[in-house]
Design a protein around this motif. Structure first.
Motif, PDB file in Angstrom:
ATOM      1  N   LYS A 283      55.606  31.847  17.849  1.00  0.00           N
ATOM      2  CA  LYS A 283      55.441  32.877  17.003  1.00  0.00           C
ATOM      3  C   LYS A 283      55.553  34.261  17.886  1.00  0.00           C
ATOM      4  CE  LYS A 283      53.595  30.931  12.988  1.00  0.00           C
ATOM      5  NZ  LYS A 283      52.567  30.992  11.873  1.00  0.00           N
TER       6      LYS A 283
ATOM      7  N   PHE B 130      59.429  31.912  11.988  1.00  0.00           N
ATOM      8  CA  PHE B 130      58.951  31.881  10.647  1.00  0.00           C
ATOM      9  C   PHE B 130      57.327  32.424  10.582  1.00  0.00           C
ATOM     10  CE2 PHE B 130      62.601  29.456  10.742  1.00  0.00           C
ATOM     11  CZ  PHE B 130      63.272  29.746   9.759  1.00  0.00           C
ATOM     12  N   LYS B 131      57.208  33.499   9.668  1.00  0.00           N
ATOM     13  CA  LYS B 131      55.913  34.077   9.532  1.00  0.00           C
ATOM     14  C   LYS B 131      55.065  32.929   8.567  1.00  0.00           C
ATOM     15  CE  LYS B 131      57.351  38.809   9.568  1.00  0.00           C
ATOM     16  NZ  LYS B 131      57.856  39.974   8.470  1.00  0.00           N
ATOM     17  N   SER B 132      53.657  32.837   8.795  1.00  0.00           N
ATOM     18  CA  SER B 132      53.261  31.807   7.946  1.00  0.00           C
ATOM     19  C   SER B 132      52.673  32.564   6.699  1.00  0.00           C
ATOM     20  CB  SER B 132      52.065  31.499   8.755  1.00  0.00           C
ATOM     21  OG  SER B 132      51.194  32.464   9.058  1.00  0.00           O
TER      22      SER B 132
ATOM     23  N   HIS C  71      51.307  29.111  18.065  1.00  0.00           N
ATOM     24  CA  HIS C  71      51.235  30.507  18.475  1.00  0.00           C
ATOM     25  C   HIS C  71      51.939  31.088  19.489  1.00  0.00           C
ATOM     26  CE1 HIS C  71      48.618  34.029  18.858  1.00  0.00           C
ATOM     27  NE2 HIS C  71      48.647  33.808  20.314  1.00  0.00           N
TER      28      HIS C  71
ATOM     29  N   PRO D  73      56.293  39.398   0.138  1.00  0.00           N
ATOM     30  CA  PRO D  73      56.999  38.506   0.889  1.00  0.00           C
ATOM     31  C   PRO D  73      57.035  36.929   0.336  1.00  0.00           C
ATOM     32  CG  PRO D  73      54.672  39.031   1.459  1.00  0.00           C
ATOM     33  CD  PRO D  73      55.004  39.735   0.239  1.00  0.00           C
TER      34      PRO D  73
ATOM     35  N   SER E 110      58.641  33.470  -0.064  1.00  0.00           N
ATOM     36  CA  SER E 110      59.439  32.473   0.759  1.00  0.00           C
ATOM     37  C   SER E 110      59.930  31.358   0.060  1.00  0.00           C
ATOM     38  CB  SER E 110      59.265  32.619   2.074  1.00  0.00           C
ATOM     39  OG  SER E 110      60.000  31.968   2.823  1.00  0.00           O
TER      40      SER E 110
ATOM     41  N   GLU F 160      61.555  34.909   3.991  1.00  0.00           N
ATOM     42  CA  GLU F 160      61.700  33.973   5.265  1.00  0.00           C
ATOM     43  C   GLU F 160      62.755  33.129   5.107  1.00  0.00           C
ATOM     44  OE1 GLU F 160      59.654  34.399   8.722  1.00  0.00           O
ATOM     45  OE2 GLU F 160      60.418  36.380   7.734  1.00  0.00           O
TER      46      GLU F 160
END
Length: 311
Positions: free
Chosen positions: A265, A309-311, A262, A11, A13, A62
């Motif tokens: 997300k 977006f994923k951290s 949070h 993953p 990005s 991402e």
């Protein structure tokens, strides 16, 4: 025994600003970069023809969610027009369809350029990715069909004649907006000057917001394959990546708390308070601790996430 799932990439990005070599397709370049980085997904912003070299921004992981915001950026090309022949592809790759012994004077070329500055009507080349009734124009053209593509508006911010190395060639630089076909410019210049013309060399030096200095040659990336330690090799590759948030310079930025991040997300909206809360409505991007969290819309005093977006 259950079926073994297809192995996924890592993953990773970010954006890689590739200096694409000549005679290398954009799709081929994306596949090569995805493989080198072992990325789970990849995409590019703005196709470059195989006969063109230069900047091809490639998004990994991402960062692919930010591709639309780069697609709309200004682009700069340097290109050479060869006079005397019109070709069905409007570049060196195609068949000659018309010829002329006439060659334009420098003064005539310079006098023509104001007609191609600003918002103009342009007919894309027959050999292009434009869709007609669901089919790509180049597929129809390769099949021998007569392709009629309606003119569309494009914006030319500036165009400069850099020089005329000989009677048969002229070199230009153009800064233009989304959807502009440089091959069509060469074709139309030749027709207006009564001598025909086609692209003999093309290089893209900028796709906003990336600078020319950010480009990385493919050969430099491929050379890292000699590093046997995979962790070290991937770390060296990752060092070339531009964070996804850095390409969103056209959007207002909202700095939020960890709690708000949070909520975003989880797909929830957040209320915007305080003196720094944006007044205008429209697209914006939210950051927490300097990291991109979401792209969304500001409306009614709230931020509504559209891409998270994923951290």
């Amino acid at each position: 025994m259950g079926r073994r799932g297809k192995k996924k990439g890592r993953p990773v990005s970010g954006w890689l600003v590739l200096d694409k070599p000549w005679d290398f397709g954009s799709t081929e370049a994306v596949s090569k970069i995805k493989w080198l980085f072992k990325a789970d997904k990849a995409g590019h912003a703005g196709t470059l023809d195989p006969l063109a070299s230069g900047m091809l921004p490639i998004a990994l992981g991402e960062a692919t969610k930010t591709v639309p915001y780069v697609m709309d950026g200004r682009k700069i090309y340097e290109f050479t027009v060869a006079w005397g022949q019109q070709r069905n592809t409007d570049d060196l790759e195609g068949e000659v369809t018309a010829e002329s012994d006439t060659r334009p004077e420098r003064a005539a070329i310079e006098a023509l350029l104001p007609d191609y500055t600003g918002v103009i009507e342009q007919v894309p080349p027959a050999f292009s990715a434009v869709k007609i009734a669901g089919e790509r124009a180049y597929d129809m053209a390769r099949g021998g069909e007569v392709v009629e593509i309606p003119a569309r508006e494009v914006e030319i911010h500036r165009i400069t004649l850099l020089g005329c190395p000989d009677a048969d060639h002229a070199v230009f630089e153009v800064e233009c907006g989304k959807g502009t076909y440089v091959r069509a410019l060469a074709r139309d210049f030749g027709r207006d000057l009564g001598c025909y013309g086609h692209i003999s060399a093309l290089r893209r030096s900028m796709v906003a917001p990336f600078a020319e200095s950010a480009m990385v040659p493919l050969s430099e990336l491929v050379a890292l394959e000699e590093i046997e330690d995979e962790a070290e090799r991937l770390a060296r590759l990752d060092a070339f990546l531009v964070p996804a948030g850095e390409v969103l310079v056209s959007l207002p930025r909202i700095d939020i708390s960890d709690d708000q991040a949070h909520r975003l997300k989880m797909g929830n909206s957040i209320i915007l308070r305080g003196r720094d809360a944006p007044v205008a409505t429209g697209d914006a991007c939210a950051f927490a601790r300097g990291a991109l969290v979401a792209i969304g819309e500001v409306a009614g005093g709230e931020f509504h996430p559209r891409r998270v977006f994923k951290s």
